[in-house]
Design a protein around this motif. Structure first.
Motif, mmCIF file in Angstrom:
data_model
loop_
_atom_site.group_PDB
_atom_site.id
_atom_site.type_symbol
_atom_site.label_atom_id
_atom_site.label_comp_id
_atom_site.label_asym_id
_atom_site.label_seq_id
_atom_site.Cartn_x
_atom_site.Cartn_y
_atom_site.Cartn_z
ATOM 1 N N ARG A 1 0.122 14.109 -9.109
ATOM 2 C CA ARG A 1 -1.074 13.254 -9.174
ATOM 3 C C ARG A 1 -1.564 12.780 -7.811
ATOM 4 O O ARG A 1 -2.411 11.917 -7.714
ATOM 5 N N ARG A 2 -1.022 13.328 -6.752
ATOM 6 C CA ARG A 2 -1.401 12.806 -5.448
ATOM 7 C C ARG A 2 -2.077 13.839 -4.554
ATOM 8 O O ARG A 2 -2.402 13.554 -3.418
ATOM 9 N N HIS A 3 -2.258 15.030 -5.029
ATOM 10 C CA HIS A 3 -2.899 16.025 -4.181
ATOM 11 C C HIS A 3 -4.341 15.623 -3.916
ATOM 12 O O HIS A 3 -4.974 14.982 -4.738
ATOM 13 N N ASN A 4 -4.810 16.043 -2.760
ATOM 14 C CA ASN A 4 -6.165 15.675 -2.381
ATOM 15 C C ASN A 4 -7.145 16.703 -2.930
ATOM 16 O O ASN A 4 -7.241 17.827 -2.428
ATOM 17 N N LEU A 5 -7.855 16.290 -3.953
ATOM 18 C CA LEU A 5 -8.707 17.238 -4.658
ATOM 19 C C LEU A 5 -9.787 17.833 -3.758
ATOM 20 O O LEU A 5 -10.037 19.034 -3.787
ATOM 21 N N ALA A 6 -10.412 16.989 -2.951
ATOM 22 C CA ALA A 6 -11.516 17.493 -2.132
ATOM 23 C C ALA A 6 -11.052 18.615 -1.213
ATOM 24 O O ALA A 6 -11.672 19.674 -1.122
ATOM 25 N N ARG A 7 -9.945 18.388 -0.574
ATOM 26 C CA ARG A 7 -9.434 19.406 0.352
ATOM 27 C C ARG A 7 -9.042 20.678 -0.384
ATOM 28 O O ARG A 7 -9.380 21.785 0.028
ATOM 29 N N VAL A 8 -8.301 20.479 -1.459
ATOM 30 C CA VAL A 8 -7.807 21.643 -2.193
ATOM 31 C C VAL A 8 -8.969 22.456 -2.747
ATOM 32 O O VAL A 8 -9.006 23.681 -2.641
ATOM 33 N N PRO B 1 0.811 -1.224 0.000
ATOM 34 C CA PRO B 1 0.000 0.000 0.000
ATOM 35 C C PRO B 1 0.847 1.279 0.000
ATOM 36 O O PRO B 1 0.378 2.325 -0.416
ATOM 37 N N GLN B 2 2.081 1.174 0.463
ATOM 38 C CA GLN B 2 2.914 2.378 0.510
ATOM 39 C C GLN B 2 3.255 2.890 -0.883
ATOM 40 O O GLN B 2 3.480 4.070 -1.072
ATOM 41 N N ILE B 3 3.334 1.997 -1.814
ATOM 42 C CA ILE B 3 3.794 2.428 -3.136
ATOM 43 C C ILE B 3 2.737 2.219 -4.215
ATOM 44 O O ILE B 3 2.997 2.441 -5.385
ATOM 45 N N THR B 4 1.566 1.786 -3.816
ATOM 46 C CA THR B 4 0.556 1.526 -4.832
ATOM 47 C C THR B 4 -0.403 2.703 -4.961
ATOM 48 O O THR B 4 -1.197 2.961 -4.071
ATOM 49 N N SER B 5 -0.275 3.400 -6.056
ATOM 50 C CA SER B 5 -1.212 4.477 -6.333
ATOM 51 C C SER B 5 -2.364 3.902 -7.146
ATOM 52 O O SER B 5 -2.320 2.758 -7.586
ATOM 53 N N LEU B 6 -3.370 4.705 -7.363
ATOM 54 C CA LEU B 6 -4.503 4.234 -8.157
ATOM 55 C C LEU B 6 -4.038 3.866 -9.566
ATOM 56 O O LEU B 6 -4.470 2.856 -10.126
ATOM 57 N N GLU B 7 -3.150 4.661 -10.086
ATOM 58 C CA GLU B 7 -2.633 4.364 -11.417
ATOM 59 C C GLU B 7 -1.979 3.001 -11.480
ATOM 60 O O GLU B 7 -2.198 2.229 -12.402
ATOM 61 N N VAL B 8 -1.154 2.752 -10.462
ATOM 62 C CA VAL B 8 -0.474 1.462 -10.420
ATOM 63 C C VAL B 8 -1.498 0.339 -10.338
ATOM 64 O O VAL B 8 -1.419 -0.660 -11.050
ATOM 65 N N LEU B 9 -2.483 0.541 -9.464
ATOM 66 C CA LEU B 9 -3.503 -0.482 -9.290
ATOM 67 C C LEU B 9 -4.238 -0.743 -10.608
ATOM 68 O O LEU B 9 -4.456 -1.892 -11.008
ATOM 69 N N GLN B 10 -4.579 0.341 -11.294
ATOM 70 C CA GLN B 10 -5.286 0.173 -12.569
ATOM 71 C C GLN B 10 -4.430 -0.606 -13.558
ATOM 72 O O GLN B 10 -4.910 -1.456 -14.297
ATOM 73 N N HIS B 11 -3.162 -0.305 -13.508
ATOM 74 C CA HIS B 11 -2.239 -0.996 -14.393
ATOM 75 C C HIS B 11 -2.214 -2.493 -14.087
ATOM 76 O O HIS B 11 -2.252 -3.333 -14.980
ATOM 77 N N ILE B 12 -2.160 -2.789 -12.803
ATOM 78 C CA ILE B 12 -2.170 -4.192 -12.386
ATOM 79 C C ILE B 12 -3.449 -4.871 -12.889
ATOM 80 O O ILE B 12 -3.420 -5.981 -13.423
ATOM 81 N N LEU B 13 -4.562 -4.173 -12.728
ATOM 82 C CA LEU B 13 -5.843 -4.761 -13.122
ATOM 83 C C LEU B 13 -5.891 -5.027 -14.629
ATOM 84 O O LEU B 13 -6.373 -6.078 -15.068
ATOM 85 N N ILE B 14 -5.378 -4.068 -15.372
ATOM 86 C CA ILE B 14 -5.383 -4.253 -16.825
ATOM 87 C C ILE B 14 -4.584 -5.493 -17.206
ATOM 88 O O ILE B 14 -4.994 -6.300 -18.030
ATOM 89 N N ASP C 1 0.148 9.860 -19.699
ATOM 90 C CA ASP C 1 -0.961 9.131 -19.060
ATOM 91 C C ASP C 1 -1.034 7.660 -19.475
ATOM 92 O O ASP C 1 -2.128 7.092 -19.562
ATOM 93 N N ARG C 2 0.116 7.063 -19.698
ATOM 94 C CA ARG C 2 0.108 5.687 -20.192
ATOM 95 C C ARG C 2 -0.386 4.695 -19.155
ATOM 96 O O ARG C 2 -0.762 3.569 -19.500
ATOM 97 N N SER C 3 -0.369 5.088 -17.898
ATOM 98 C CA SER C 3 -0.855 4.126 -16.909
ATOM 99 C C SER C 3 -2.376 4.198 -16.776
ATOM 100 O O SER C 3 -2.975 3.396 -16.084
ATOM 101 N N HIS C 4 -2.979 5.161 -17.443
ATOM 102 C CA HIS C 4 -4.435 5.187 -17.427
ATOM 103 C C HIS C 4 -4.967 4.185 -18.454
ATOM 104 O O HIS C 4 -4.410 4.055 -19.541
ATOM 105 N N PRO C 5 -6.048 3.485 -18.079
ATOM 106 C CA PRO C 5 -6.548 2.436 -18.983
ATOM 107 C C PRO C 5 -6.749 2.923 -20.416
ATOM 108 O O PRO C 5 -6.487 2.175 -21.365
#
Lengths: 644, 215
Positions: free
Chosen positions: A608-615, A35-48, A273-277
């Motif tokens: 790509r890691r800033h928290n949009l809701a807060r900002v 979880p320390q190094i898995t971003s959503l992008e990475v996860l999506q990549h894994i899923l693909i 954006d190559r890690s995006h599906p």
């Protein structure tokens, strides 16, 4: 990101995924991630990879969450923030994910919304009259209509201002839905209240499936007043025009230039954006080809700016949403009408944006600003990418809400007749033979022309009167005339009485509204100024300034903010987003005494890691505050209108 | 434990787009190689300590620039170049054009830093792709010689000569600093003096240095 530091250390999270794809049988996969190094992008990549998904297909991911009573439900996993929540709250004994694969056939087609039944035609004429009125009033800066909205939602704004960081963030409104969008169209499918539509989107974004349609309005693709049928015809006509331009590449440039441009574009497309599906998969995937063609066509048809690094970032989400090369190109021309200046060789627009951001920071958080000065970082150049790309790369690809909310903060700017797909011819054109011209163009791709060098005004410490880059700054300086000073009392930097900041903890100084007793009690319209926020609180009223002057105190450097129609050179809200991100990290930066390089690295790591809701929440509050302080300050409205 | 360094050098890395600037720096500072990385827009920032002699550490600030983009703000480009003491000038040994453009990059840098100069190292990158080589080692060495630079061939993918390239450049700069050819100047970020170990500080200095966090 700071708040994540304290999160429970967990070495590995086991993940179980079920893939749902229409009528196909459900498939399962299991794997483990760090979880320390898995971003959503990475996860999506894994899923693909795990499901051998073709890059063409897009999918949504949700995770199984249990509330306190043990009831289960799937929550959308759309940002790194969601993923952190999932890791923290739903990873035991394993994280259960569900993927919903959408084939492109399933995704709603925009034309569905564009065909509007023609009942209720009678009402439309009257609406036309109303529309004319709206247009007249739209001559005033759009931000004023945001204002009226702000007025209505003041209590909300106040809530936002006084939120505590620990408090759970809630978006102000749900995203605009299909049904609600329809309510902005009349019987003929004409958009009757463009300003209101934008305000609505500003407050909650757009449902993803609606983006294809709504982004075209936000990117000023449609001329005013088109009916549903007319919009369809319009898009068809523009599409044909694009196809034509694309066929004519060779008529505009030499083979050598074409190769050169295309080569440069391709280098970036293959890294964008190559890690995006949507852009994953092999290098000859149709989406990558479409992005390359779109950008190449733009470069060829806009020789004054051609192609510059960063453009692929701007075009990528638009193509992914439109899922149609020609439509994406048309939208890209719409956005480049506003942002093309960022890429112009003279750099003037960017310099001004830096100036304005600097002013804003100086204004809103003098303490942090002086810290940056002390570290030689007050040029803010390390934020170049933020301003050039309007923060596109700072947020996750799927945080597209940031884009649409930013766009919706701007007044509608529909084309007179239609969106221009062809830029002005290159200035360099003329006497030279083609070969010489293209060599020149290529040289410029590599480095700017010599005359730009002389214009630099390098690294000057620019106060508002510092001369700076060019004309607009001089115009700003001219605000210092008596007339405008009366209307726009300049705040002081450093602000107010020296002791004012000292009682507050460092993180809060300059951000919280002052106690009422520290503020003038009421504005011209009887509005309690104490209810407005930090920006205003920093800005002593004219009377105070005069008094201060009479007391012969050292004359502080006035630093005031330009009016909305000038601030940020066409995008004031963007500055407030940037400011909010800076403020999110200012405590960390000051506490750890980060130097220029370190703080620049700090922000690079947060790509790509800033928290949009807060900002967003913070930016909106600060922006509302800025708008209020401008307008609720007497005759401002008229003045602001005539300024532009 | 606080990291202690003698000097801090600011280096700039320039060269055509996709010659591998970011990858080389990432390999050096993070020890990893990414197949796909975002095109650099503006400048990305990195840093690392290098030990040039036992106990003698230099902190490198490395500024990774965009290869293709013409910087839109002259003042930015200027600030970047002017505040660098050294630089890596990269080309891709499998891309002849990137080699031909070395001269333009050098000119670009010179136009910004005159009358000062930057200590450059010419780097032929992607040397793992020997089969696709378009620039021979001899001609690159010859060009480097003409400019009075060293030449090194590196590969970020296979971690060949990466440490060597940065360390050599650092040593060269260090020698120039020690000989007085390069001096620390107020308002110039190229070279900064650090905190020297085993030297008695005044209590004030110690307090000051304690506040620093170089992690």
């Amino acid at each position: 990101a700071c708040s994540m530091a304290s999160e429970e250390e967990r070495e590995v999270v086991r993940v179980r995924v079920q893939k749902c794809d229409g009528s196909l049988p459900v498939e399962f996969r299991s794997f483990a991630v760090d979880p320390q190094i898995t971003s959503l992008e990475v996860l999506q990549h894994i899923l693909i990879r795990a499901f051998d998904l073709n890059g063409r297909r897009s999918f949504g991911v949700s995770f199984l969450s249990r509330d306190r009573s043990g009831a289960e439900m799937y929550l959308s996993l759309a940002s790194d923030w969601d993923l952190d929540v999932a890791f923290l709250s739903a990873a035991k004994p394993y994280l259960q994910l569900k993927m919903d694969v959408k084939s492109s056939e399933d995704s709603p087609v925009l034309e569905d919304w564009d065909i509007i039944s023609t009942k209720d035609v009678i009402g439309s004429e009257q609406q036309l009259v109303e529309r004319t009125k709206t247009l007249a009033s739209a001559a005033l800066p759009f931000t004023q209509s945001i204002l009226s909205q702000v007025g209505r939602t003041l209590s909300r704004v106040q809530q936002a201002l006084s939120w505590s960081y620990e408090e759970e963030m809630k978006p102000l409104m749900p995203p605009l839905s299909d049904a609600e969008f329809h309510s902005f169209l009349n019987g003929q499918g004409q958009l009757t209240r463009p300003e209101e539509l934008r305000l609505r989107i500003y407050h909650g974004g757009v449902e993803p499936s609606l983006r294809k349609v709504v982004w075209r309005y936000l990117l000023n693709v449609y001329p005013d007043g088109l009916s549903g049928q007319e919009r369809m015809d319009y898009m068809k006509r523009k599409t044909r025009q694009y196809e034509q331009l694309k066929r004519e590449w060779r008529a505009h440039v030499s083979v050598e230039d074409l190769e050169f441009i295309r080569g440069n574009v391709l280098k970036d497309v293959l890294r964008t954006d190559r890690s995006h599906p949507y852009y994953a998969g092999s290098e000859d995937s149709p989406h990558l080809v479409a992005l390359t063609d779109l950008l190449t066509t733009f470069a060829i048809t806009h020789p004054q700016i051609s192609y510059c690094q960063g453009m692929s970032d701007l075009a990528s989400p638009i193509l992914a949403v439109m899922d149609n090369e020609a439509h994406a190109f048309i939208c890209f021309c719409g956005i480049m009408k506003r942002l093309g200046g960022n890429f112009r060789p003279d750099g003037q627009l960017m310099s001004l944006k830096f100036q304005h951001l600097k002013l804003l920071l100086q204004h809103s958080d003098p303490e942090f600003y002086s810290y940056l000065v002390s570290r030689g970082a007050d040029d803010l150049f390390f934020l170049y990418r933020w301003l050039l790309l309007e923060l596109k790369r700072e947020f996750a690809f799927d945080d597209a809400r940031m884009l649409e909310i930013t766009w919706s903060s701007l007044p509608p700017d529909p084309p007179e007749t239609e969106v221009e797909l062809l830029g002005p011819p290159s200035e360099a054109q003329g006497g030279h033979d083609q070969e010489g011209r293209s060599r020149e163009a290529r040289r410029r791709m590599l480095r700017p022309l010599r005359e730009e060098l002389d214009r630099s005004g390098a690294g000057r410490r620019d106060g508002p009167d510092g001369g700076g880059t060019a004309g607009v700054l001089e115009r700003q300086a001219s605000f210092g005339t008596v007339a405008t000073a009366r209307l726009r009392p300049p705040p002081l930097c450093p602000p107010g009485p020296a002791g004012l900041e000292s009682g507050l903890p460092p993180g809060l100084a300059g951000r919280l509204p002052r106690r009422p007793s520290e503020l003038p009690q009421s504005g011209p319209q009887g509005v309690d100024l104490a209810q407005s926020g930090p920006l205003l609180a920093h800005r002593p009223r004219l009377e105070e300034i005069r008094v201060a002057g009479l007391r012969a105190e050292p004359v502080p450097t006035p630093c005031w903010l330009p009016p909305p129609q000038e601030f940020g050179r066409g995008n004031p809200f963007m500055l407030f987003l940037c400011l909010s991100i800076l403020l999110e990290h200012r405590d960390h930066i000051i506490k750890n005494c980060l130097d220029y390089n370190e703080l620049a690295m700090h922000f690079d790591r947060l790509v790509r890691r800033h928290n949009l809701a807060r900002v967003l929440q913070r930016a909106k509050a600060l922006f509302a505050d800025y708008l209020q302080s401008e307008i609720w300050d007497s005759e401002e409205g008229d003045e602001a209108g005539s300024d532009s | 434990m606080e990291a202690i360094w003698l000097y801090q050098f600011r280096l700039i890395v320039i060269g055509d787009s996709t010659v591998g600037k970011s990858c080389l720096i990432r390999r050096f500072t993070e020890g990893r190689f990414a197949q796909v990385s975002d095109p650099t827009v503006g400048v990305d920032f990195f840093s690392r300590l290098v030990e040039i002699e036992p106990g003698k550490r230099i902190k490198l600030q490395i500024w990774d620039t965009a290869g293709q983009e013409r910087f839109r703000c002259r003042s930015i480009t200027r600030a970047y170049y002017r505040n660098s003491v050294g630089g890596l000038l990269l080309f891709d040994i499998t891309n002849r054009r990137s080699f031909q453009n070395v001269h333009d990059w050098l000119e670009e840098a010179r136009s910004h830093v005159q009358p000062h100069s930057i200590v450059f190292l010419l780097v032929g990158h992607k040397c793992d792709l020997e089969a696709q080589r378009q620039v021979t080692r001899q001609e690159a060495e010859k060009l480097a010689g003409a400019y009075g630079m060293r030449y090194v061939e590196t590969s970020a993918r296979d971690a060949i000569n990466v440490e060597h390239a940065f360390t050599e450049l650092t040593r060269d700069i260090f020698a120039l600093v020690r000989s007085g050819d390069i001096t620390i100047q107020e308002g110039w970020e190229g070279v900064k003096s650090g905190f020297v170990p085993n030297v008695v500080h005044s209590s004030e200095e110690v307090t000051k240095s304690d506040r620093r966090c170089l992690c």
